[in-house]
Scaffold this motif. Structure first.
Motif, short mmCIF file in Angstrom:
data_model
loop_
_atom_site.label_atom_id
_atom_site.label_comp_id
_atom_site.label_asym_id
_atom_site.label_seq_id
_atom_site.Cartn_x
_atom_site.Cartn_y
_atom_site.Cartn_z
N PRO A 128 0.61 -1.36 -0.03
CA PRO A 128 0.06 0.00 -0.17
C PRO A 128 0.76 1.23 0.15
O PRO A 128 2.06 1.38 0.74
N GLN A 129 0.42 2.29 -0.79
CA GLN A 129 1.23 3.38 -0.96
C GLN A 129 0.36 4.81 -0.46
O GLN A 129 1.19 5.75 -0.07
N GLN A 130 -0.87 4.62 -0.51
CA GLN A 130 -1.57 5.85 -0.27
C GLN A 130 -3.03 5.36 0.14
O GLN A 130 -3.41 4.51 -0.12
N TRP A 131 -3.59 6.16 1.24
CA TRP A 131 -4.86 5.83 1.87
C TRP A 131 -5.74 7.04 1.60
O TRP A 131 -5.29 8.11 1.69
N ASP A 132 -7.21 7.02 1.89
CA ASP A 132 -8.11 7.90 1.93
C ASP A 132 -8.28 8.24 3.23
O ASP A 132 -7.82 7.90 4.18
N ASP A 133 -9.08 9.28 3.39
CA ASP A 133 -9.40 9.75 4.81
C ASP A 133 -10.39 8.60 5.47
O ASP A 133 -10.30 8.84 6.80
N GLN A 134 -10.63 7.61 5.11
CA GLN A 134 -11.52 6.34 5.65
C GLN A 134 -10.49 5.25 5.68
O GLN A 134 -10.91 4.04 5.96
N TYR A 135 -9.03 5.57 5.60
CA TYR A 135 -7.98 4.61 5.65
C TYR A 135 -8.33 3.37 4.74
O TYR A 135 -7.92 2.14 4.90
N VAL A 183 -7.07 1.81 1.27
CA VAL A 183 -5.95 1.81 0.25
C VAL A 183 -6.44 2.58 -1.17
O VAL A 183 -7.26 2.04 -1.47
N THR A 184 -5.72 3.76 -1.51
CA THR A 184 -6.03 4.17 -2.92
C THR A 184 -4.96 4.02 -3.95
O THR A 184 -5.20 4.35 -5.16
N GLU A 185 -3.98 3.41 -3.57
CA GLU A 185 -2.69 3.59 -4.48
C GLU A 185 -1.87 2.73 -3.93
O GLU A 185 -1.48 2.42 -2.49
N VAL A 186 -1.27 1.67 -4.63
CA VAL A 186 -0.28 0.68 -4.51
C VAL A 186 0.96 0.53 -5.25
O VAL A 186 0.96 1.04 -6.38
N LEU A 187 2.04 -0.19 -4.71
CA LEU A 187 3.19 -0.05 -5.63
C LEU A 187 3.61 -1.85 -5.70
O LEU A 187 3.15 -2.56 -4.79
N LEU A 203 4.82 1.97 -9.19
CA LEU A 203 3.48 2.36 -9.00
C LEU A 203 2.55 1.69 -9.92
O LEU A 203 2.68 1.64 -11.24
N VAL A 204 1.16 0.98 -9.40
CA VAL A 204 0.23 0.46 -10.22
C VAL A 204 -0.80 1.59 -10.59
O VAL A 204 -1.47 2.10 -9.60
N LEU A 218 -5.72 -6.76 -6.28
CA LEU A 218 -4.25 -6.79 -5.97
C LEU A 218 -3.93 -6.81 -4.68
O LEU A 218 -3.05 -7.01 -4.09
N LEU A 219 -5.18 -5.91 -3.82
CA LEU A 219 -4.40 -5.73 -2.44
C LEU A 219 -4.32 -7.10 -1.78
O LEU A 219 -3.65 -7.11 -0.77
#
Length: 90
Positions: free
Chosen positions: A20-27, A29-33, A43-44, A53-54
């Motif tokens: 996991p690379q990035q999260w939103d305000d609800q935790y 995952v919004t971005e993965v590597l 970066l995907v 993928l998660l």
């Protein structure tokens, strides 16, 4: 995974695991590597269309897709992925 598919010339296959690379305000995952053993991080780009993928977090897999590099950052549009079975006896 079949290598008989016709791939575009710039399609590559890499081995790594999803991180996991990035999260939103609800935790969520919004971005993965894809983290490779040689410290390469990719970066995907199309994670939103491949949320499964998660499930590969902390598990190795083979990822096939188109890789591009812009301003020193590598990114991939993942076309397919195959988990790698690891049989550790002990």
């Amino acid at each position: 995974m079949s290598h008989d598919k016709q791939h575009r010339p710039n399609t590559v296959t890499v081995r790594g695991m999803v991180v996991p690379q990035q999260w939103d305000d609800q935790y969520r995952v919004t971005e993965v590597l894809i983290a490779c053993k040689d410290e390469r991080e990719i970066l995907v780009e199309n994670f939103k269309s491949l949320p499964s993928l998660l499930s590969l977090s902390r598990n190795e897999a083979m990822f096939t897709g188109v890789v591009r590099k812009e301003q020193g950052v590598e990114s991939m549009i993942v076309e397919s992925f195959t988990p790698i079975e690891t049989n550790i006896s002990g």
